[in-house]
Design a protein around this motif. Structure first.
Motif, PDB file in Angstrom:
ATOM      1  N   ILE A  63       0.837  -1.204   0.000  1.00 17.31           N
ATOM      2  CA  ILE A  63       0.000   0.000   0.000  1.00 17.31           C
ATOM      3  C   ILE A  63       0.868   1.250   0.000  1.00 17.31           C
ATOM      4  O   ILE A  63       0.605   2.215  -0.738  1.00 17.31           O
ATOM      5  CB  ILE A  63      -0.948  -0.004   1.211  1.00 17.31           C
ATOM      6  CG1 ILE A  63      -1.991  -1.107   1.049  1.00 17.31           C
ATOM      7  CG2 ILE A  63      -1.640   1.354   1.363  1.00 17.31           C
ATOM      8  CD1 ILE A  63      -2.852  -1.329   2.276  1.00 17.31           C
ATOM      9  N   ALA A  64       1.937   1.243   0.805  1.00 18.28           N
ATOM     10  CA  ALA A  64       2.842   2.395   0.842  1.00 18.28           C
ATOM     11  C   ALA A  64       3.487   2.618  -0.519  1.00 18.28           C
ATOM     12  O   ALA A  64       3.646   3.762  -0.969  1.00 18.28           O
ATOM     13  CB  ALA A  64       3.909   2.178   1.906  1.00 18.28           C
ATOM     14  N   SER A  65       3.844   1.531  -1.197  1.00 23.38           N
ATOM     15  CA  SER A  65       4.445   1.635  -2.522  1.00 23.38           C
ATOM     16  C   SER A  65       3.469   2.234  -3.525  1.00 23.38           C
ATOM     17  O   SER A  65       3.847   3.081  -4.345  1.00 23.38           O
ATOM     18  CB  SER A  65       4.905   0.256  -2.997  1.00 23.38           C
ATOM     19  OG  SER A  65       5.328   0.286  -4.338  1.00 23.38           O
ATOM     20  N   ILE A  66       2.218   1.797  -3.475  1.00 26.05           N
ATOM     21  CA  ILE A  66       1.202   2.327  -4.393  1.00 26.05           C
ATOM     22  C   ILE A  66       0.995   3.815  -4.161  1.00 26.05           C
ATOM     23  O   ILE A  66       0.963   4.621  -5.107  1.00 26.05           O
ATOM     24  CB  ILE A  66      -0.124   1.565  -4.217  1.00 26.05           C
ATOM     25  CG1 ILE A  66       0.028   0.120  -4.698  1.00 26.05           C
ATOM     26  CG2 ILE A  66      -1.253   2.256  -4.988  1.00 26.05           C
ATOM     27  CD1 ILE A  66      -1.158  -0.764  -4.396  1.00 26.05           C
ATOM     28  N   LEU A  67       0.865   4.206  -2.896  1.00 23.08           N
ATOM     29  CA  LEU A  67       0.664   5.623  -2.567  1.00 23.08           C
ATOM     30  C   LEU A  67       1.860   6.459  -3.008  1.00 23.08           C
ATOM     31  O   LEU A  67       1.697   7.536  -3.602  1.00 23.08           O
ATOM     32  CB  LEU A  67       0.424   5.784  -1.070  1.00 23.08           C
ATOM     33  CG  LEU A  67      -0.893   5.233  -0.525  1.00 23.08           C
ATOM     34  CD1 LEU A  67      -0.948   5.354   0.999  1.00 23.08           C
ATOM     35  CD2 LEU A  67      -2.083   5.957  -1.155  1.00 23.08           C
ATOM     36  N   ALA A  68       3.063   5.950  -2.724  1.00 28.09           N
ATOM     37  CA  ALA A  68       4.263   6.687  -3.119  1.00 28.09           C
ATOM     38  C   ALA A  68       4.367   6.801  -4.635  1.00 28.09           C
ATOM     39  O   ALA A  68       4.765   7.848  -5.166  1.00 28.09           O
ATOM     40  CB  ALA A  68       5.500   5.986  -2.558  1.00 28.09           C
TER      41      ALA A  68
END
Length: 223
Positions: A63-68
């Protein structure tokens, strides 16, 4: 709403700390945007170690990767990350860098082999980051790959750092053996070749994925 798990909070605090340092440098570095980018590049990459050591759930990393990735894409058109991405900059490196985190975490957390995700990210984080800084400051012997100028000094730095990181992780997880040393050499050479081809910043994706995949498959083959 429940408070975030301590492990997630630690990782988030680390990223915010690095971004704060980058903001300060950007504020006082007199336009040295490359310094800011490399601080963020090297600093945030080490979050993968926290994710590995603290056993942060894969879903959090993905999720953090997608947001970033979304934020970095937007930052190419809007000044969301000044000093890290320049509006209109002809490179998708920051986006590819964010994307590589999610792919490697999804892949190697699923296999319960997080050390290979860490290996791929750290080869990119430290290898490419230091290669760029050494190459720009001390690179006197230039060469070009697909129109992108590189230096032999930077490429040798990339090879040495990639070898060191791969060797440390493999020895730490597989034990000290000739196989670990040989695999590290193969990974270092391939990572350096992938880094040399950096059109539009694609090396920020090919280096971590290629390094992790090669180390993983060779380890399965010889151990």
């Amino acid at each position: 709403m429940a408070l975030p798990e301590p492990t997630v909070a630690i990782a988030a605090i680390w990223v915010l700390f690095i971004l704060l340092i980058a903001w300060v440098v950007n504020r006082f570095a007199n336009g040295e945007a490359e310094i800011v980018r490399k601080i963020v590049h090297i600093g945030t990459g080490n979050v993968i170690l926290l994710a590995w050591w603290l056993n942060i759930p894969a879903s959090v990393g993905i999720i953090a990767s997608i947001l970033a990735s979304v934020i970095t894409l937007l930052s190419y058109r809007f000044p969301i990350l000044p000093g890290i991405n320049s509006v209109g900059r002809q490179s998708l490196g920051t986006f590819f860098y964010s994307l590589s985190f999610g792919i490697l975490i999804a892949w190697f957390w699923y296999l319960q082999q997080p050390q290979y995700a860490a290996l791929g990210i750290l080869v990119m984080t430290w290898g490419d980051g230091l290669a760029a800084l050494i190459g720009q400051r001390f690179g006197k012997h230039k060469y070009k790959v697909s129109g992108v100028q590189k230096s032999w000094e930077g490429s040798l730095t990339m090879m040495f750092v990639s070898y060191l990181i791969t060797n440390l992780i493999l020895i730490g997880t597989q034990g000290n053996s000739w196989q670990a040393w040989l695999i590290s050499l193969f990974v270092a050479v391939v990572a350096t070749a992938l880094e040399a081809f950096s059109f539009l910043g694609i090396d920020n994706l090919t280096v971590p994925l290629g390094s992790a995949a090669l180390a993983f498959f060779l380890t399965q083959l010889v151990f």
